[in-house]
Design a protein around this motif. Structure first.
Motif, PDB file in Angstrom:
ATOM      1  N   ILE A 115       0.841  -1.210   0.000  1.00 33.98           N
ATOM      2  CA  ILE A 115       0.000   0.000   0.000  1.00 33.98           C
ATOM      3  C   ILE A 115       0.876   1.260   0.000  1.00 33.98           C
ATOM      4  O   ILE A 115       0.530   2.263  -0.622  1.00 33.98           O
ATOM      5  N   THR A 116       2.019   1.179   0.666  1.00 37.71           N
ATOM      6  CA  THR A 116       2.902   2.353   0.772  1.00 37.71           C
ATOM      7  C   THR A 116       3.806   2.505  -0.456  1.00 37.71           C
ATOM      8  O   THR A 116       4.475   3.523  -0.614  1.00 37.71           O
ATOM      9  N   ASP A 151      -3.635   5.043   8.051  1.00 34.82           N
ATOM     10  CA  ASP A 151      -5.080   4.895   8.254  1.00 34.82           C
ATOM     11  C   ASP A 151      -5.682   4.255   7.002  1.00 34.82           C
ATOM     12  O   ASP A 151      -5.940   4.919   6.005  1.00 34.82           O
ATOM     13  N   VAL A 152      -5.853   2.950   7.077  1.00 38.13           N
ATOM     14  CA  VAL A 152      -6.245   2.181   5.907  1.00 38.13           C
ATOM     15  C   VAL A 152      -7.516   1.399   6.208  1.00 38.13           C
ATOM     16  O   VAL A 152      -7.568   0.644   7.179  1.00 38.13           O
ATOM     17  N   GLN A 153      -8.539   1.593   5.383  1.00 36.94           N
ATOM     18  CA  GLN A 153      -9.810   0.884   5.605  1.00 36.94           C
ATOM     19  C   GLN A 153     -10.043  -0.113   4.470  1.00 36.94           C
ATOM     20  O   GLN A 153     -10.068   0.265   3.286  1.00 36.94           O
ATOM     21  N   LEU A 154     -10.213  -1.363   4.845  1.00 39.46           N
ATOM     22  CA  LEU A 154     -10.465  -2.391   3.819  1.00 39.46           C
ATOM     23  C   LEU A 154     -11.880  -2.226   3.276  1.00 39.46           C
ATOM     24  O   LEU A 154     -12.841  -2.189   4.029  1.00 39.46           O
ATOM     25  N   LEU A 155     -12.009  -2.125   1.948  1.00 40.58           N
ATOM     26  CA  LEU A 155     -13.343  -2.037   1.329  1.00 40.58           C
ATOM     27  C   LEU A 155     -13.794  -3.406   0.824  1.00 40.58           C
ATOM     28  O   LEU A 155     -14.962  -3.764   0.936  1.00 40.58           O
ATOM     29  N   GLY A 156     -12.874  -4.131   0.230  1.00 38.05           N
ATOM     30  CA  GLY A 156     -13.252  -5.435  -0.312  1.00 38.05           C
ATOM     31  C   GLY A 156     -12.021  -6.254  -0.617  1.00 38.05           C
ATOM     32  O   GLY A 156     -10.922  -5.724  -0.762  1.00 38.05           O
ATOM     33  N   THR A 157     -12.236  -7.551  -0.706  1.00 36.06           N
ATOM     34  CA  THR A 157     -11.102  -8.438  -0.962  1.00 36.06           C
ATOM     35  C   THR A 157     -11.578  -9.631  -1.786  1.00 36.06           C
ATOM     36  O   THR A 157     -12.784  -9.790  -2.000  1.00 36.06           O
ATOM     37  N   THR A 158     -10.650 -10.456  -2.234  1.00 32.16           N
ATOM     38  CA  THR A 158     -11.101 -11.579  -3.048  1.00 32.16           C
ATOM     39  C   THR A 158     -11.705 -12.681  -2.178  1.00 32.16           C
ATOM     40  O   THR A 158     -11.218 -12.965  -1.084  1.00 32.16           O
ATOM     41  N   LEU A 159     -12.771 -13.259  -2.698  1.00 29.76           N
ATOM     42  CA  LEU A 159     -13.438 -14.327  -1.960  1.00 29.76           C
ATOM     43  C   LEU A 159     -12.800 -15.674  -2.277  1.00 29.76           C
ATOM     44  O   LEU A 159     -13.071 -16.666  -1.627  1.00 29.76           O
ATOM     45  N   ASP A 160     -11.976 -15.718  -3.329  1.00 33.36           N
ATOM     46  CA  ASP A 160     -11.318 -16.981  -3.674  1.00 33.36           C
ATOM     47  C   ASP A 160      -9.900 -16.711  -4.166  1.00 33.36           C
ATOM     48  O   ASP A 160      -9.034 -16.386  -3.379  1.00 33.36           O
TER      49      ASP A 160
END
Ligand code: KG4
Ligand code: ZN
Length: 353
Positions: A115-116, A151-160
């Motif tokens: 991310i950085t 300050d990092v907010q997860l919105l979505g990720t892979t389900l598989d």
């Protein structure tokens, strides 16, 4: 502040020295090519090679930066997630060096490093918040709202599957080698992007999650139909006409696959822009961000909306590297000077944010 970091979460032994979070004084990576014949990373082999390579990688890095360990202010290391036996080399060596040279050690989350990574070789004011970060690699595919360096907010990720993993599997099914991303992306340039209509999995209307297993299965079904396919893994010995036919087929599969991946990401970016209208920048990071076609299409889409797209300043900062770990460590330290640890850092293969 100069930070020396180790990154050994998977199959690359990497060491870097970064000053004040942005200025890369040296970044050295010792890749492990021996895994290619197995079609994926073999943990035992990776661990052995890390143990053999760390010292030379460290020495090369110090030489390149023209500094000694006494010039370093702090050490950093990827604590997780990753392969336990690979992480162990980095955490053990860094902890040991910290004790020996009386340097504090900062444990870093691998994904926070990715991310950085856009800040490396850039100036801090060039990073605008909030930004939307797409971390897309072989082990992870996620979307974050980045409000500040820590300050990092997860919105979505892979389900598989991760997107990079899907690239790797696509190449493997076609018998093209590993890692698959660069191979698939090169071949895609010669293919017809509309040859096959592979599924674009967008999930529910509001979802920021990803799913690539349906795409992978559709690619498999298409390859399976082709009598020239080497799905059983045996080495093919094709005549020249069949060879041409097979190469064209591979190019079309790769192009259609890449098109489906592109559409999937564009839809998720579009959703994020409408849910968070204050987004000022998009950061596309991780191994898959080396993909020139995806970069070009994301850039076109973001420019239309007047939003800047950033990718890591060097291709080598897309894939796993230690500079991003040193950078993330610096910003973690700025926020929380108490994070400096003395003592042994335990690897954590499932480390959470
Ligand atoms: O970030 P990374 O080095 O390691 C992980 O943390 O997973 O990413 C490696 C992944 C592999 O899946 C590789 O196939 C993919 O990045 N990759 C690419 C390209 N270059 C590397 N995928 C698509 N296009 C590329 N040009
Ligand atoms: Zn990674």
């Amino acid at each position: 502040m100069k930070i020396l970091a180790f990154e050994t979460s998977c199959d690359d032994t990497a060491v870097a020295i970064v000053e004040n979070g942005t200025k890369v004084l040296a970044s050295v990576r010792n890749s492990q090519p021996d895994h290619s014949e197995w079609g994926g990373v073999v943990p035992e082999l990776a661990a052995r090679l890390h143990a053999e390579n760390w010292r030379k990688t460290l020495e090369d890095c110090l030489d390149q930066a023209n500094v000694s360990l006494s010039d370093i202010d702090a050490l950093a290391v990827t604590q997780g997630p990753g392969l336990q036996t690979s992480l162990l080399t980095g955490t053990t060596v860094t902890s040991f060096l910290g004790m020996l040279h009386q340097k504090p050690v900062i444990p870093v989350h691998h994904i926070l490093g990715h991310i950085t990574s856009c800040v490396l070789d850039r100036k801090i004011p060039g990073i605008l918040f909030p930004s939307l970060v797409l971390t897309v690699s072989g082990g992870h595919t996620s979307m974050y709202l980045y409000r500040d360096f820590t300050d990092v907010q997860l919105l979505g990720t892979t389900l598989d599957d991760a997107a990079g993993e899907a690239f790797d599997k696509c190449a493997k099914m076609l018998g093209l080698g590993y890692p698959g991303g660069p191979i698939v992306s090169d071949l895609a340039q010669k293919g017809d992007r509309n040859a096959y209509q592979f599924p674009r999995i967008f999930l529910e209307k509001e979802s920021f999650d990803f799913s690539f297993s349906g795409l992978k299965a559709a690619v498999y079904r298409e390859i399976e139909k082709n009598p020239l396919a080497p799905l059983s893994g045996e080495k093919e010995n094709k005549k020249s006409q069949e060879k041409n036919e097979w190469e064209n087929f591979c190019a079309d599969i790769c192009a259609s696959f890449e098109e489906a991946v592109k559409d999937t990401f564009l839809e998720k970016i579009r959703r994020a822009f409408s849910a968070f209208p204050d987004i000022r920048q998009v950061h596309f990071v991780g191994g898959v961000s080396a993909n020139t076609y995806l970069r070009e299409k994301f850039l076109g889409f973001c420019s239309e909306k007047g939003i800047e797209l950033l990718v890591p300043a060097q291709f080598e900062y897309c894939t796993d590297n230690a500079a991003m770990i040193a950078s993330a460590a610096y910003f973690e330290y700025q926020k929380n000077p108490g994070i400096l640890e003395k003592g042994f850092i335990e690897p954590d293969p499932r480390l959470q944010f």
